[in-house]
Structure formats: structure tokens, C-alpha cells
Design a protein around this motif. Structure first.
Motif, PDB file in Angstrom:
ATOM      1  N   GLU A  34     -32.640  36.174  12.990  1.00  0.00           N
ATOM      2  CA  GLU A  34     -32.993  37.467  13.563  1.00  0.00           C
ATOM      3  C   GLU A  34     -34.442  37.505  14.048  1.00  0.00           C
ATOM      4  OE1 GLU A  34     -32.005  40.263  10.524  1.00  0.00           O
ATOM      5  OE2 GLU A  34     -29.849  39.925  10.711  1.00  0.00           O
ATOM      6  N   GLY A  35     -35.125  36.361  13.956  1.00  0.00           N
ATOM      7  CA  GLY A  35     -36.483  36.258  14.475  1.00  0.00           C
ATOM      8  C   GLY A  35     -37.578  36.585  13.479  1.00  0.00           C
ATOM      9  N   ALA A  36     -37.222  36.917  12.244  1.00  0.00           N
ATOM     10  CA  ALA A  36     -38.235  37.208  11.224  1.00  0.00           C
ATOM     11  C   ALA A  36     -38.879  35.913  10.756  1.00  0.00           C
ATOM     12  CB  ALA A  36     -37.611  37.935  10.042  1.00  0.00           C
ATOM     13  N   SER A  37     -40.196  35.931  10.571  1.00  0.00           N
ATOM     14  CA  SER A  37     -40.925  34.727  10.158  1.00  0.00           C
ATOM     15  C   SER A  37     -41.241  34.781   8.670  1.00  0.00           C
ATOM     16  CB  SER A  37     -42.225  34.580  10.948  1.00  0.00           C
ATOM     17  OG  SER A  37     -43.110  35.646  10.650  1.00  0.00           O
ATOM     18  N   TYR A  38     -41.349  33.600   8.066  1.00  0.00           N
ATOM     19  CA  TYR A  38     -41.650  33.461   6.644  1.00  0.00           C
ATOM     20  C   TYR A  38     -42.684  32.354   6.453  1.00  0.00           C
ATOM     21  CZ  TYR A  38     -37.272  36.030   6.114  1.00  0.00           C
ATOM     22  OH  TYR A  38     -36.283  36.969   6.206  1.00  0.00           O
ATOM     23  N   LEU A  39     -43.655  32.606   5.622  1.00  0.00           N
ATOM     24  CA  LEU A  39     -44.592  31.564   5.204  1.00  0.00           C
ATOM     25  C   LEU A  39     -43.848  30.678   4.209  1.00  0.00           C
ATOM     26  CD1 LEU A  39     -47.502  30.448   5.272  1.00  0.00           C
ATOM     27  CD2 LEU A  39     -48.053  32.020   3.401  1.00  0.00           C
ATOM     28  N   ASP A  40     -43.603  29.435   4.597  1.00  0.00           N
ATOM     29  CA  ASP A  40     -42.718  28.567   3.824  1.00  0.00           C
ATOM     30  C   ASP A  40     -43.515  27.676   2.882  1.00  0.00           C
ATOM     31  OD1 ASP A  40     -40.720  27.027   2.797  1.00  0.00           O
ATOM     32  OD2 ASP A  40     -40.396  25.851   4.617  1.00  0.00           O
ATOM     33  N   PHE A  41     -43.607  28.101   1.612  1.00  0.00           N
ATOM     34  CA  PHE A  41     -44.275  27.291   0.608  1.00  0.00           C
ATOM     35  C   PHE A  41     -43.258  26.622  -0.313  1.00  0.00           C
ATOM     36  CE2 PHE A  41     -49.018  28.587   0.410  1.00  0.00           C
ATOM     37  CZ  PHE A  41     -49.123  28.417   1.781  1.00  0.00           C
ATOM     38  N   THR A  42     -42.093  26.276   0.295  1.00  0.00           N
ATOM     39  CA  THR A  42     -41.136  25.379  -0.343  1.00  0.00           C
ATOM     40  C   THR A  42     -41.226  23.991   0.287  1.00  0.00           C
ATOM     41  OG1 THR A  42     -39.243  25.680   1.149  1.00  0.00           O
ATOM     42  CG2 THR A  42     -39.568  27.351  -0.564  1.00  0.00           C
ATOM     43  N   SER A  43     -41.613  23.952   1.557  1.00  0.00           N
ATOM     44  CA  SER A  43     -41.706  22.688   2.316  1.00  0.00           C
ATOM     45  C   SER A  43     -40.431  21.861   2.199  1.00  0.00           C
ATOM     46  CB  SER A  43     -42.915  21.862   1.847  1.00  0.00           C
ATOM     47  OG  SER A  43     -44.119  22.530   2.105  1.00  0.00           O
ATOM     48  N   GLY A  44     -39.279  22.539   2.192  1.00  0.00           N
ATOM     49  CA  GLY A  44     -38.017  21.814   2.069  1.00  0.00           C
ATOM     50  C   GLY A  44     -37.910  21.073   0.755  1.00  0.00           C
ATOM     51  N   ILE A  45     -38.480  21.629  -0.301  1.00  0.00           N
ATOM     52  CA  ILE A  45     -38.639  21.009  -1.631  1.00  0.00           C
ATOM     53  C   ILE A  45     -39.492  19.742  -1.503  1.00  0.00           C
ATOM     54  CG2 ILE A  45     -37.561  20.380  -3.821  1.00  0.00           C
ATOM     55  CD1 ILE A  45     -35.036  21.717  -2.991  1.00  0.00           C
ATOM     56  N   ALA A  46     -40.737  19.941  -1.096  1.00  0.00           N
ATOM     57  CA  ALA A  46     -41.741  18.863  -1.016  1.00  0.00           C
ATOM     58  C   ALA A  46     -41.372  17.785  -0.010  1.00  0.00           C
ATOM     59  CB  ALA A  46     -41.994  18.263  -2.388  1.00  0.00           C
ATOM     60  N   VAL A  47     -40.685  18.163   1.051  1.00  0.00           N
ATOM     61  CA  VAL A  47     -40.292  17.211   2.092  1.00  0.00           C
ATOM     62  C   VAL A  47     -41.192  17.318   3.314  1.00  0.00           C
ATOM     63  CG1 VAL A  47     -38.481  16.680   3.776  1.00  0.00           C
ATOM     64  CG2 VAL A  47     -37.896  16.992   1.365  1.00  0.00           C
ATOM     65  N   CYS A  48     -41.433  18.545   3.783  1.00  0.00           N
ATOM     66  CA  CYS A  48     -42.202  18.745   5.018  1.00  0.00           C
ATOM     67  C   CYS A  48     -43.701  18.789   4.697  1.00  0.00           C
ATOM     68  CB  CYS A  48     -41.746  20.022   5.717  1.00  0.00           C
ATOM     69  SG  CYS A  48     -39.989  20.011   6.119  1.00  0.00           S
ATOM     70  N   ASN A  49     -44.234  17.665   4.225  1.00  0.00           N
ATOM     71  CA  ASN A  49     -45.628  17.626   3.785  1.00  0.00           C
ATOM     72  C   ASN A  49     -46.610  17.809   4.927  1.00  0.00           C
ATOM     73  OD1 ASN A  49     -44.554  17.222   1.288  1.00  0.00           O
ATOM     74  ND2 ASN A  49     -45.651  15.333   0.844  1.00  0.00           N
ATOM     75  N   LEU A  50     -46.206  17.493   6.133  1.00  0.00           N
ATOM     76  CA  LEU A  50     -47.053  17.710   7.311  1.00  0.00           C
ATOM     77  C   LEU A  50     -46.692  19.020   8.021  1.00  0.00           C
ATOM     78  CD1 LEU A  50     -47.158  14.116   8.871  1.00  0.00           C
ATOM     79  CD2 LEU A  50     -48.801  15.173   7.304  1.00  0.00           C
ATOM     80  N   GLY A  51     -45.933  19.870   7.334  1.00  0.00           N
ATOM     81  CA  GLY A  51     -45.450  21.090   7.952  1.00  0.00           C
ATOM     82  C   GLY A  51     -44.177  20.816   8.735  1.00  0.00           C
ATOM     83  N   HIS A  52     -43.612  21.861   9.285  1.00  0.00           N
ATOM     84  CA  HIS A  52     -42.381  21.720  10.062  1.00  0.00           C
ATOM     85  C   HIS A  52     -42.686  21.187  11.458  1.00  0.00           C
ATOM     86  CE1 HIS A  52     -39.642  23.709   7.235  1.00  0.00           C
ATOM     87  NE2 HIS A  52     -40.662  24.492   6.933  1.00  0.00           N
ATOM     88  N   VAL A  53     -41.880  20.227  11.884  1.00  0.00           N
ATOM     89  CA  VAL A  53     -41.939  19.631  13.228  1.00  0.00           C
ATOM     90  C   VAL A  53     -43.371  19.191  13.574  1.00  0.00           C
ATOM     91  CG1 VAL A  53     -41.091  19.862  15.593  1.00  0.00           C
ATOM     92  CG2 VAL A  53     -40.139  21.332  13.811  1.00  0.00           C
ATOM     93  N   PRO A  54     -43.985  18.325  12.765  1.00  0.00           N
ATOM     94  CA  PRO A  54     -45.335  17.848  13.092  1.00  0.00           C
ATOM     95  C   PRO A  54     -45.333  17.035  14.381  1.00  0.00           C
ATOM     96  CG  PRO A  54     -44.406  16.584  11.278  1.00  0.00           C
ATOM     97  CD  PRO A  54     -43.460  17.718  11.528  1.00  0.00           C
ATOM     98  N   GLU A  55     -46.313  17.263  15.211  1.00  0.00           N
ATOM     99  CA  GLU A  55     -46.326  16.676  16.551  1.00  0.00           C
ATOM    100  C   GLU A  55     -46.333  15.158  16.525  1.00  0.00           C
ATOM    101  OE1 GLU A  55     -45.944  18.070  19.560  1.00  0.00           O
ATOM    102  OE2 GLU A  55     -45.513  19.915  18.448  1.00  0.00           O
ATOM    103  N   GLU A  56     -47.105  14.529  15.604  1.00  0.00           N
ATOM    104  CA  GLU A  56     -47.193  13.079  15.597  1.00  0.00           C
ATOM    105  C   GLU A  56     -45.859  12.432  15.234  1.00  0.00           C
ATOM    106  OE1 GLU A  56     -48.546  15.425  13.535  1.00  0.00           O
ATOM    107  OE2 GLU A  56     -49.956  14.360  12.208  1.00  0.00           O
ATOM    108  N   VAL A  57     -45.108  13.068  14.349  1.00  0.00           N
ATOM    109  CA  VAL A  57     -43.800  12.537  13.980  1.00  0.00           C
ATOM    110  C   VAL A  57     -42.790  12.825  15.088  1.00  0.00           C
ATOM    111  CG1 VAL A  57     -41.965  12.572  12.247  1.00  0.00           C
ATOM    112  CG2 VAL A  57     -44.348  12.841  11.534  1.00  0.00           C
ATOM    113  N   LYS A  58     -42.841  14.013  15.629  1.00  0.00           N
ATOM    114  CA  LYS A  58     -41.940  14.391  16.729  1.00  0.00           C
ATOM    115  C   LYS A  58     -42.086  13.422  17.904  1.00  0.00           C
ATOM    116  CE  LYS A  58     -41.196  18.154  20.054  1.00  0.00           C
ATOM    117  NZ  LYS A  58     -41.648  19.510  20.468  1.00  0.00           N
ATOM    118  N   HIS A  59     -43.318  13.104  18.260  1.00  0.00           N
ATOM    119  CA  HIS A  59     -43.561  12.208  19.386  1.00  0.00           C
ATOM    120  C   HIS A  59     -43.018  10.810  19.104  1.00  0.00           C
ATOM    121  CE1 HIS A  59     -45.601  10.396  22.824  1.00  0.00           C
ATOM    122  NE2 HIS A  59     -46.115   9.487  22.005  1.00  0.00           N
TER     123      HIS A  59
END
Length: 394
Positions: A34-59
Motif C-alpha cells: 500500500e506504499g507505507a514505509s518502514y524503518l527495517d531493523f530486522t535486515s532480513g534477520i541479519a542478512v541485508c547487512n549493506l541495506g536493501h538492494v545495495p548498489e555495489e552488489v546490484k551492479h
């Protein structure tokens, strides 16, 4: 916010899901449908350590997508070699790649037993772990997990695993050197309540293992990839593991697990002794290399340590007046309350912040390592608000 009708779902109900459907993530934030944003301090249970969709990994992964997605491990995969060199560092020589933490832990105890077998010590097969531990939900990993709730309904468990009290001073007196192949240990127990192992206890245990030809397996599934302020948590102890397992944060969300060992121990995994179809595939390995490269950039890990100290002070201020114990290291934090924290997690979510439990009474907070000081403060402010709402609602 929408909620899936579980009675109509084609999915097995193995997860007690939050009433959220997430559709987008970037940095420290996720968005629902629905477009609502959330500050995510689960990080996918310690998975997204560089945050979601980090540019260096995406590239890096985008480039690999154009080249090769999968090939058998019967062929050489250059991305595996690059990722292995980074992860092994100076303390290990070789890596075995798989898909998850549970698989890495399965590989670790198998390697320990095979090593003892190759050393003509066939009687040394026992694997010891510790109360409150969590090592996974596959057969062997579940047997290594010393939590009754994980075992319920699945007995008899795989034999050869036993448990001793975590952080108990006299624990080595209960270990039989003639029968024990390995001791498996989390330096901070994530699922077990964010409980840290006492440094003198760990050092004594490691010394005992070394003197008695017992392998020390350190499970860094949740503490690795910079989560505690060093690439691996064992670097903050005066020990060198014989075998180390890693997963979660090493791949920024791409399925990847790793087991690391020195050459003399790794040699027991010779041709045909262990394997995987998808483990170490080019996409995941490219993600691992890009992720670990970013974490090892100068100043990154020092920044995590500084943020961790700042964040704990912010949490202490937010929880002033409440009976709570703050645990953890770096950006792996637990807040132990005297009562169940499910209502607190609900209040946080309704206020636009996501966090996790670690048992019934521990709030587990796992920010991206890239979270800004402003975002850390925003979490603390929302925690204070949510604590007040929680207590007012009682």
C-alpha cells in the motif's frame, strides 16, 4: 495494511508471519503493497547487512546475470575462488560453499567427524553444543541445537550430539576427550536471546579443545559479515577456530553459506565426500564477493563499532525507567525484558519500525550496518514512544 488469508493460501504455515506484504526495499527502509514505509531493523534477520538492494552488489550481480547463472560444481567457477580468498583471510585456507547456515553447519560436523576418521580416531564422533544454541533446522543442525522447542515432534534426533551449559565455568570437566570430535559454539547466541559468550570462558574452552585434539567449530551465521564490528566475531576473542561457518549477511540476500577451515582439516573433504547442486553458484558468489569487499573497505568496520556504541546509549536512554538488560556487540543488539515483548513489536510496527523477537522476552534489533546515525536515533525515539504506548495499554 493487507493480510493474506492463510486458510486460502497454498503455502505451508511454517511461519508466524507479520500482517505485512513487503514489495520494495532500499537502504534501511522497506515498503508494503500500500506504499507505507518502514524503518527495517530486522535486515532480513541479519542478512541485508549493506541495506536493501545495495548498489555495489546490484551492479555486480547484474553483470553476472548477463554471463552465466548456474553451472555444476564439476567445473571451475572463478567467482567462488574470489569469494573464498576474501572470506578465508589469514586464518583459513579453504572454503566450502553451500546455500544456507544450516547447510554450512551440517558440513562442519561432517568435516569434523571425517577428519577424526582420517586421523585413525574413529571413536571420536561426538559433537557438543550449548544450551540456548541454534544451529539450524535440518536433521544434524537440529540435533546440534539445544532448544527443546526445536526438537518437539521430531524425535528421535540424530545420535551423537549432546549439550552442556553455556558460559558455565566447569564445562570442560564434562567433556570426554576420548569420544568428542568437536565443540560447536555461537559467540553471541542470536535465536537464543542475544547472549554473548564470556571471553575467559571461551578462551579456556578453546585451550581445552586444543590440548585434547577436539575441533572448535564457531558458528558465525548471524555474527559474521561485520555484524559485531569485525568481519567475524571470533576476532574479538583470543581464539582461532578450527572450522568456521557463515551465511546470512555474506550474500546480501542471495542464498549463500560457507564453511572455512585450514588446509590440513579441509583435506578430509576429498572427492565425493560432500557436495551441493546449487551451492557456490555464480550469482550467489558474485554477491558474496561484492558484499564482503564492501565490508572490508577501510573504515567500514570501525564505523560499525562506533555506531554500535552510540546505538546502545540511545537505547538505554529510550528505555530509561524500564527494567531491561541491553546485550550484544556492534549492531547486533538484544533488549531483555521481564515479560513477553510481542505487544512491543506490534507497537513498533504500527509506528513504522520493524524489529524481531529472540525468544519470548528479548527484543532483537539488527539494523543494516549502513544505517545512519539519524536512522539509529529515529529507531530509539520510536522505541521510547512504543514503550510508553505499550505500558499505557496494559
Amino acid at each position: 495494511m493487507s493480510k493474506i488469508n492463510t486458510e486460502m493460501s497454498a503455502l505451508m504455515q511454517t511461519y508466524n508471519r507479520f500482517p505485512l506484504t513487503l514489495t520494495k526495499g532500499k537502504g534501511s527502509y522497506v515498503w508494503d503493497e500500500e506504499g507505507a514505509s518502514y524503518l527495517d531493523f530486522t535486515s532480513g534477520i541479519a542478512v541485508c547487512n549493506l541495506g536493501h538492494v545495495p548498489e555495489e552488489v546490484k551492479h555486480a550481480v547484474s553483470e553476472q546475470l548477463e554471463q552465466l547463472w548456474h553451472c555444476s560444481n564439476l567445473f571451475h567457477i572463478p567467482a567462488q575462488e574470489k569469494a573464498a580468498r576474501l572470506l578465508c583471510g589469514n586464518d583459513f585456507d579453504e572454503a566450502f560453499f553451500c546455500n544456507s547456515g544450516a547447510e554450512a553447519n551440517e558440513a562442519a560436523w561432517k568435516l569434523a567427524r571425517k577428519y577424526m576418521y582420517d586421523q585413525n580416531k574413529k571413536e571420536k564422533t561426538d559433537i557438543i553444543s550449548f544450551t540456548h544454541s541454534f544451529h539450524g533446522r535440518t536433521g544434524g543442525a537440529m540435533a546440534a541445537t539445544a532448544q527443546e522447542k526445536v526438537h518437539t515432534g521430531f524425535t528421535p534426533l540424530m545420535p551423537g550430539f549432546s549439550y552442556l551449559p553455556f558460559n558455565e565455568e566447569t564445562v570442560t570437566e564434562k567433556i570426554n576427550p576420548e569420544k568428542t570430535a568437536a565443540v560447536m559454539l555461537e559467540l553471541i547466541q542470536g535465536e537464543g536471546g542475544v547472549r554473548a559468550a564470556d571471553k575467559s570462558w571461551v578462551n579456556n574452552l578453546a585451550e581445552f579443545c586444543s590440548k585434547n585434539d577436539i575441533l572448535l567449530i564457531i558458528d558465525e551465521i548471524q555474527t559474521g559479515a561485520g555484524r559485531t564490528g569485525t568481519l567475524f566475531a571470533y576476532e574479538q576473542y583470543s581464539i582461532k577456530p578450527d572450522i568456521l561457518t557463515a551465511a546470512k549477511g555474506i550474500g546480501s540476500g542471495f542464498p549463500a553459506g560457507a564453511m572455512l577451515a585450514p588446509k590440513n582439516i579441509a583435506a578430509s573433504f576429498n572427492h565425493g565426500t560432500h557436495g551441493t547442486t546449487f551451492g557456490g553458484n555464480p550469482l550467489s558468489m558474485t554477491a558474496v564477493y561484492a558484499t564482503i569487499s564492501a565490508i572490508l573497505e577501510p573504515g567500514f568496520l570501525e564505523d560499525v563499532k562506533n555506531k554500535g556504541m552510540y546505538f546502545q546509549k540511545e537505547l538505554q536512554n529510550a528505555a530509561a525507567g524500564y527494567e531491561v538488560e541491553i546485550r550484544g556487540s556492534g549492531l547486533m543488539t538484544g533488549m531483555a525484558f521481564k515479560e513477553t515483548i510481542v505487544p512491543l513489536i506490534d507497537h513498533l510496527r504500527k509506528n513504522g519500525v520493524l524489529a524481531l523477537p529472540a525468544g519470548p522476552d528479548v527484543l532483537r534489533i539488527l539494523p543494516p550496518l549502513t544505517a545512519s546515525y539519524m536512522e539509529l536515533s529515529a529507531f530509539a525515539d520510536t522505541l521510547k514512544q512504543s514503550l510508553n504506548e505499550w505500558k499505557e495499554g496494559e
